[in-house]
Write a protein that holds these residues in place. Sequence first.
Motif, PDB file in Angstrom:
ATOM      1  N   TRP A 170       0.846  -1.196   0.000  1.00 30.19           N
ATOM      2  CA  TRP A 170       0.000   0.000   0.000  1.00 30.19           C
ATOM      3  C   TRP A 170       0.882   1.247   0.000  1.00 30.19           C
ATOM      4  O   TRP A 170       0.667   2.185  -0.779  1.00 30.19           O
ATOM      5  CB  TRP A 170      -0.894  -0.039   1.235  1.00 30.19           C
ATOM      6  CG  TRP A 170      -2.063   0.896   1.219  1.00 30.19           C
ATOM      7  CD1 TRP A 170      -2.279   1.945   0.365  1.00 30.19           C
ATOM      8  CD2 TRP A 170      -3.192   0.836   2.091  1.00 30.19           C
ATOM      9  NE1 TRP A 170      -3.466   2.559   0.660  1.00 30.19           N
ATOM     10  CE2 TRP A 170      -4.057   1.896   1.708  1.00 30.19           C
ATOM     11  CE3 TRP A 170      -3.568   0.025   3.129  1.00 30.19           C
ATOM     12  CZ2 TRP A 170      -5.254   2.150   2.369  1.00 30.19           C
ATOM     13  CZ3 TRP A 170      -4.771   0.270   3.790  1.00 30.19           C
ATOM     14  CH2 TRP A 170      -5.597   1.312   3.403  1.00 30.19           C
ATOM     15  N   HIS A 171       1.905   1.249   0.861  1.00 30.69           N
ATOM     16  CA  HIS A 171       2.828   2.387   0.916  1.00 30.69           C
ATOM     17  C   HIS A 171       3.631   2.512  -0.379  1.00 30.69           C
ATOM     18  O   HIS A 171       3.825   3.632  -0.895  1.00 30.69           O
ATOM     19  CB  HIS A 171       3.774   2.223   2.104  1.00 30.69           C
ATOM     20  CG  HIS A 171       4.808   3.302   2.212  1.00 30.69           C
ATOM     21  ND1 HIS A 171       4.504   4.620   2.492  1.00 30.69           N
ATOM     22  CD2 HIS A 171       6.166   3.263   2.047  1.00 30.69           C
ATOM     23  CE1 HIS A 171       5.603   5.337   2.514  1.00 30.69           C
ATOM     24  NE2 HIS A 171       6.635   4.545   2.243  1.00 30.69           N
ATOM     25  N   GLU A 172       4.070   1.376  -0.913  1.00 29.94           N
ATOM     26  CA  GLU A 172       4.864   1.405  -2.149  1.00 29.94           C
ATOM     27  C   GLU A 172       4.077   1.996  -3.307  1.00 29.94           C
ATOM     28  O   GLU A 172       4.651   2.649  -4.189  1.00 29.94           O
ATOM     29  CB  GLU A 172       5.336  -0.012  -2.489  1.00 29.94           C
ATOM     30  CG  GLU A 172       6.399  -0.549  -1.545  1.00 29.94           C
ATOM     31  CD  GLU A 172       6.682  -2.023  -1.765  1.00 29.94           C
ATOM     32  OE1 GLU A 172       7.668  -2.537  -1.197  1.00 29.94           O
ATOM     33  OE2 GLU A 172       5.905  -2.682  -2.505  1.00 29.94           O
ATOM     34  N   SER A 173       2.762   1.779  -3.330  1.00 25.17           N
ATOM     35  CA  SER A 173       1.954   2.330  -4.422  1.00 25.17           C
ATOM     36  C   SER A 173       2.000   3.850  -4.410  1.00 25.17           C
ATOM     37  O   SER A 173       1.981   4.499  -5.466  1.00 25.17           O
ATOM     38  CB  SER A 173       0.505   1.831  -4.323  1.00 25.17           C
ATOM     39  OG  SER A 173      -0.183   2.431  -3.232  1.00 25.17           O
ATOM     40  N   ALA A 180      -1.638   8.385  -7.265  1.00 24.73           N
ATOM     41  CA  ALA A 180      -2.437   7.219  -7.656  1.00 24.73           C
ATOM     42  C   ALA A 180      -2.215   6.031  -6.729  1.00 24.73           C
ATOM     43  O   ALA A 180      -2.454   4.891  -7.116  1.00 24.73           O
ATOM     44  CB  ALA A 180      -2.111   6.819  -9.099  1.00 24.73           C
ATOM     45  N   GLY A 181      -1.772   6.282  -5.489  1.00 22.94           N
ATOM     46  CA  GLY A 181      -1.627   5.193  -4.538  1.00 22.94           C
ATOM     47  C   GLY A 181      -2.989   4.614  -4.176  1.00 22.94           C
ATOM     48  O   GLY A 181      -4.009   5.311  -4.234  1.00 22.94           O
ATOM     49  N   HIS A 182      -3.021   3.341  -3.797  1.00 21.03           N
ATOM     50  CA  HIS A 182      -4.308   2.711  -3.522  1.00 21.03           C
ATOM     51  C   HIS A 182      -4.128   1.478  -2.640  1.00 21.03           C
ATOM     52  O   HIS A 182      -3.055   0.891  -2.573  1.00 21.03           O
ATOM     53  CB  HIS A 182      -4.995   2.302  -4.830  1.00 21.03           C
ATOM     54  CG  HIS A 182      -4.178   1.369  -5.671  1.00 21.03           C
ATOM     55  ND1 HIS A 182      -3.212   1.831  -6.544  1.00 21.03           N
ATOM     56  CD2 HIS A 182      -4.159   0.020  -5.771  1.00 21.03           C
ATOM     57  CE1 HIS A 182      -2.646   0.791  -7.158  1.00 21.03           C
ATOM     58  NE2 HIS A 182      -3.189  -0.311  -6.697  1.00 21.03           N
ATOM     59  N   ILE A 183      -5.196   1.104  -1.968  1.00 22.01           N
ATOM     60  CA  ILE A 183      -5.212  -0.088  -1.147  1.00 22.01           C
ATOM     61  C   ILE A 183      -4.975  -1.310  -2.043  1.00 22.01           C
ATOM     62  O   ILE A 183      -5.528  -1.392  -3.153  1.00 22.01           O
ATOM     63  CB  ILE A 183      -6.552  -0.208  -0.380  1.00 22.01           C
ATOM     64  CG1 ILE A 183      -6.506  -1.377   0.615  1.00 22.01           C
ATOM     65  CG2 ILE A 183      -7.711  -0.341  -1.336  1.00 22.01           C
ATOM     66  CD1 ILE A 183      -7.717  -1.419   1.524  1.00 22.01           C
ATOM     67  N   PRO A 184      -4.155  -2.271  -1.619  1.00 23.65           N
ATOM     68  CA  PRO A 184      -3.796  -3.397  -2.506  1.00 23.65           C
ATOM     69  C   PRO A 184      -4.838  -4.506  -2.543  1.00 23.65           C
ATOM     70  O   PRO A 184      -4.606  -5.638  -2.092  1.00 23.65           O
ATOM     71  CB  PRO A 184      -2.472  -3.891  -1.898  1.00 23.65           C
ATOM     72  CG  PRO A 184      -2.590  -3.563  -0.452  1.00 23.65           C
ATOM     73  CD  PRO A 184      -3.360  -2.276  -0.377  1.00 23.65           C
ATOM     74  N   ILE A 242       3.131  -3.192  -9.349  1.00 26.77           N
ATOM     75  CA  ILE A 242       2.052  -2.311  -8.901  1.00 26.77           C
ATOM     76  C   ILE A 242       1.597  -1.440 -10.068  1.00 26.77           C
ATOM     77  O   ILE A 242       2.400  -0.728 -10.666  1.00 26.77           O
ATOM     78  CB  ILE A 242       2.516  -1.434  -7.722  1.00 26.77           C
ATOM     79  CG1 ILE A 242       2.906  -2.326  -6.543  1.00 26.77           C
ATOM     80  CG2 ILE A 242       1.435  -0.452  -7.308  1.00 26.77           C
ATOM     81  CD1 ILE A 242       3.487  -1.557  -5.375  1.00 26.77           C
ATOM     82  N   GLN A 243       0.308  -1.529 -10.372  1.00 28.91           N
ATOM     83  CA  GLN A 243      -0.255  -0.784 -11.495  1.00 28.91           C
ATOM     84  C   GLN A 243      -1.257   0.244 -10.987  1.00 28.91           C
ATOM     85  O   GLN A 243      -1.880   0.054  -9.941  1.00 28.91           O
ATOM     86  CB  GLN A 243      -0.968  -1.750 -12.462  1.00 28.91           C
ATOM     87  CG  GLN A 243      -0.076  -2.825 -13.041  1.00 28.91           C
ATOM     88  CD  GLN A 243       0.990  -2.275 -13.969  1.00 28.91           C
ATOM     89  OE1 GLN A 243       0.842  -1.170 -14.511  1.00 28.91           O
ATOM     90  NE2 GLN A 243       2.077  -3.013 -14.148  1.00 28.91           N
ATOM     91  N   PRO A 244      -1.434   1.353 -11.716  1.00 32.62           N
ATOM     92  CA  PRO A 244      -2.447   2.344 -11.299  1.00 32.62           C
ATOM     93  C   PRO A 244      -3.850   1.757 -11.431  1.00 32.62           C
ATOM     94  O   PRO A 244      -4.094   0.848 -12.237  1.00 32.62           O
ATOM     95  CB  PRO A 244      -2.221   3.501 -12.279  1.00 32.62           C
ATOM     96  CG  PRO A 244      -1.559   2.878 -13.467  1.00 32.62           C
ATOM     97  CD  PRO A 244      -0.717   1.755 -12.927  1.00 32.62           C
ATOM     98  N   LEU A 245      -4.744   2.286 -10.633  1.00 29.45           N
ATOM     99  CA  LEU A 245      -6.122   1.813 -10.671  1.00 29.45           C
ATOM    100  C   LEU A 245      -6.808   2.250 -11.961  1.00 29.45           C
ATOM    101  O   LEU A 245      -6.626   3.371 -12.417  1.00 29.45           O
ATOM    102  CB  LEU A 245      -6.913   2.374  -9.492  1.00 29.45           C
ATOM    103  CG  LEU A 245      -6.702   1.736  -8.115  1.00 29.45           C
ATOM    104  CD1 LEU A 245      -7.559   2.470  -7.092  1.00 29.45           C
ATOM    105  CD2 LEU A 245      -7.044   0.264  -8.132  1.00 29.45           C
TER     106      LEU A 245
END
Length: 397
Positions: A170-173, A180-184, A242-245
Amino acid sequence: MTNPTERGRLPEHALLTHKSFIRRLTAADWLFAVAIVFIAVFSQTRIGHHMDGYEVAILWFSAASAILLGWFFKPLRWFTPLSVLLAYTAVLLYGGNINRGDGFLLKYFLSSQSAIMWQCATVFFALFCYIAGAVVAKQRHADTNTLLGMGTALAWVSALAGFTGLLVRWHESYLLRPDAGHIPVSNLYEVFILFLVITALMYLYYEKKFAVQKLGGFVFSFMAVVVVFVLWYSISRDAHAIQPLIPALQSWWMKIHVPANFIGYGAFCMAAMLGIAELWALANEAKGKKSWLPESQVIEEVMYKAIAVGFLFFTIATILGALWAADAWGRYWSWDPKETWAFIVWLNYAVWLHLRLVAGWRGKVLAWWAIVGLFITAFAFIGVNMFLSGLHSYGTL
């Protein structure tokens, strides 16, 4: 001699001497609650700039849920804070720079991918210990032994590593894409990791409550199959990246709908493996042989508890999904293939519970029903995305 007042006193009913839940809490329980509140306050003050009003509400709901779960299942009093501590250690090691991931601790232990790989490895280690421990227990006619204890310990390690990995991911996103960070829980790779964590924790709860360590081999056999899929999916599709939502998933509804769904999926899959164990126990009992497994009635009771919990959370998830659909598409239900099969899953377990609680069914039929339910659930989760198209087609393999 008996005192006359004591001789004439009526015994108190058990319910009158039973302490309320709050009065049974110890100092350690309250200390745990304080620790969780501190973690929530710390999270809001340190990363509040990433949260809107909904996310702050989810944070505090999660904190309250963590406290209640820790009071209900005591091992979570160390599991939850330790997971957060390990994840925060990773945050400190990153220091706001994703390129620091090559450091020793991050590279081999605390980055999301290394923690998840430890989770995958310990699932296999736990499976080996559970199976070997069950063989030794059968030979010695014992209920537990060192190997079964090691299986339990490794099961806890697998859940700890997986949950820590998700928190760090989650932090890495946010480090990769600050906007564009998001819950995994946005793709198959992430939700399968969540599934492994939830299933392990649920099994560990029932293992402790019903003293059924010998069933660990059945549950972790299925989890090992899931791990093999995760590893294949990661290697062949680069799914761990990790990809954007996508726009359809850019909603706070996802943060509550998906976890609730996977409590249901985890419970249903665990129940299916317990159904296999029950059929094995019933076969031995029919032959008059002393089974190395717990009694079939005990296994069925655990299976019933798992399905009841799974059904509750799957119902909540379905309602949340309908609310999300109304927010995103303007209607609560559209008989999309995913929605239709979710209803089939719900109906399947509703009938199972009805037959057990109202009709009084027991034994083989319900065990087989739980096993068949695994295939219905699997098709609703993966098969629909593979073979059918619809509004939920973004979850394809």
